[in-house]
Design a protein around this motif. Structure first.
Motif, PDB file in Angstrom:
ATOM      1  N   THR A   1      26.739  14.654  18.595  1.00  0.00           N
ATOM      2  CA  THR A   1      27.949  14.848  17.800  1.00  0.00           C
ATOM      3  C   THR A   1      28.054  16.298  17.358  1.00  0.00           C
ATOM      4  O   THR A   1      27.132  17.092  17.560  1.00  0.00           O
ATOM      5  N   HIS A   2      29.178  16.642  16.720  1.00  0.00           N
ATOM      6  CA  HIS A   2      29.351  17.988  16.170  1.00  0.00           C
ATOM      7  C   HIS A   2      28.409  18.223  14.992  1.00  0.00           C
ATOM      8  O   HIS A   2      28.116  19.365  14.657  1.00  0.00           O
ATOM      9  N   ASP A   3      27.937  17.137  14.369  1.00  0.00           N
ATOM     10  CA  ASP A   3      27.032  17.245  13.218  1.00  0.00           C
ATOM     11  C   ASP A   3      25.570  17.128  13.606  1.00  0.00           C
ATOM     12  O   ASP A   3      24.716  17.038  12.728  1.00  0.00           O
ATOM     13  N   GLY A   4      25.262  17.074  14.882  1.00  0.00           N
ATOM     14  CA  GLY A   4      23.872  16.942  15.316  1.00  0.00           C
ATOM     15  C   GLY A   4      23.687  15.688  16.158  1.00  0.00           C
ATOM     16  O   GLY A   4      24.645  15.056  16.581  1.00  0.00           O
ATOM     17  N   THR A   5      22.438  15.338  16.366  1.00  0.00           N
ATOM     18  CA  THR A   5      22.090  14.199  17.208  1.00  0.00           C
ATOM     19  C   THR A   5      21.761  12.993  16.343  1.00  0.00           C
ATOM     20  O   THR A   5      21.035  13.113  15.365  1.00  0.00           O
ATOM     21  N   LYS A   6      22.283  11.841  16.705  1.00  0.00           N
ATOM     22  CA  LYS A   6      21.993  10.582  16.019  1.00  0.00           C
ATOM     23  C   LYS A   6      21.363   9.640  17.030  1.00  0.00           C
ATOM     24  O   LYS A   6      21.889   9.461  18.128  1.00  0.00           O
ATOM     25  N   ILE A   7      20.230   9.051  16.672  1.00  0.00           N
ATOM     26  CA  ILE A   7      19.554   8.101  17.545  1.00  0.00           C
ATOM     27  C   ILE A   7      19.628   6.724  16.895  1.00  0.00           C
ATOM     28  O   ILE A   7      19.219   6.547  15.754  1.00  0.00           O
ATOM     29  N   ILE A   8      20.148   5.773  17.629  1.00  0.00           N
ATOM     30  CA  ILE A   8      20.232   4.387  17.166  1.00  0.00           C
ATOM     31  C   ILE A   8      19.259   3.582  18.019  1.00  0.00           C
ATOM     32  O   ILE A   8      19.413   3.503  19.237  1.00  0.00           O
ATOM     33  N   SER A   9      18.255   2.994  17.383  1.00  0.00           N
ATOM     34  CA  SER A   9      17.285   2.180  18.117  1.00  0.00           C
ATOM     35  C   SER A   9      17.624   0.706  17.951  1.00  0.00           C
ATOM     36  O   SER A   9      18.408   0.318  17.093  1.00  0.00           O
ATOM     37  N   MET A  10      17.024  -0.110  18.785  1.00  0.00           N
ATOM     38  CA  MET A  10      17.271  -1.550  18.702  1.00  0.00           C
ATOM     39  C   MET A  10      16.757  -2.120  17.386  1.00  0.00           C
ATOM     40  O   MET A  10      17.296  -3.090  16.881  1.00  0.00           O
TER      41      MET A  10
END
Length: 173
Positions: free
Chosen positions: A119-128
């Motif tokens: 994203t423009h605000d950085g990286t987001k990681i969504i895990s299970m």
């Protein structure tokens, strides 16, 4: 002065991996300052989401059932989908999205260990584990019989060693 912005959710399916939901603004309304419980304001029947902005507060309320939700709308440039994992290395395929005001999504492909949002605000990681949090196992507690407290018995005080020696010597004479 508080401002309420009402939105409709617009779905976008991305390569049979994830269904992202973006916000499309439908109307704005000013909220009377007398309302103290801003987080309880829900969207009307024609809208899915309302974002209430106060002086130092911001609330997102809505009627939606998403696997994951961001704390605020994000501009998603692309998503990363893991292809395979080999020990400590993971190969990620990047899919360009360029979608603004993304609030969350639903996973279509459920066997992924995680998904990465650039994203423009950085990286987001969504895990299970974020989507389906593990449920702790409860051990069956063994019920113990209630023990009655034992009362302390009153005992005669033992005489000190000096008094014992006196009594012995006085008893012999």
């Amino acid at each position: 002065m508080n401002l309420a912005s009402y939105y409709k959710l617009e779905p976008l399916k991305i390569n049979d991996v994830v269904l992202l939901y973006a916000l499309r603004r439908t109307k704005e309304a000013e909220i009377i300052d007398g309302i103290r419980d801003l987080e309880s304001i829900m969207p009307d029947e024609a809208n899915d989401v309302v974002i209430i902005e106060g002086s130092n507060e911001k609330y997102i309320n809505g009627r939606f059932n998403l696997d994951f939700q961001f704390s605020r709308p994000l501009n998603v440039i692309s998503i990363g989908v893991p292809q395979f994992a080999n020990g400590d290395q993971v190969q990620i395929t990047r899919i360009d999205v360029n979608m603004s005001d993304v609030i969350g999504g639903v996973l279509v492909k459920r066997d992924l260990p995680f998904i990465v949002f650039f994203t423009h605000d950085g990286t987001k990681i969504i895990s299970m584990s974020d989507i389906n949090p593990p449920i702790p196992e409860k051990k069956d507690s063994v019920k113990r019989a209630k023990k009655k407290k034992k009362r302390s018995k009153k005992r005669a005080k033992k005489s000190s060693s000096k008094s014992k020696s006196k009594s012995k010597s006085s008893g012999k004479s």
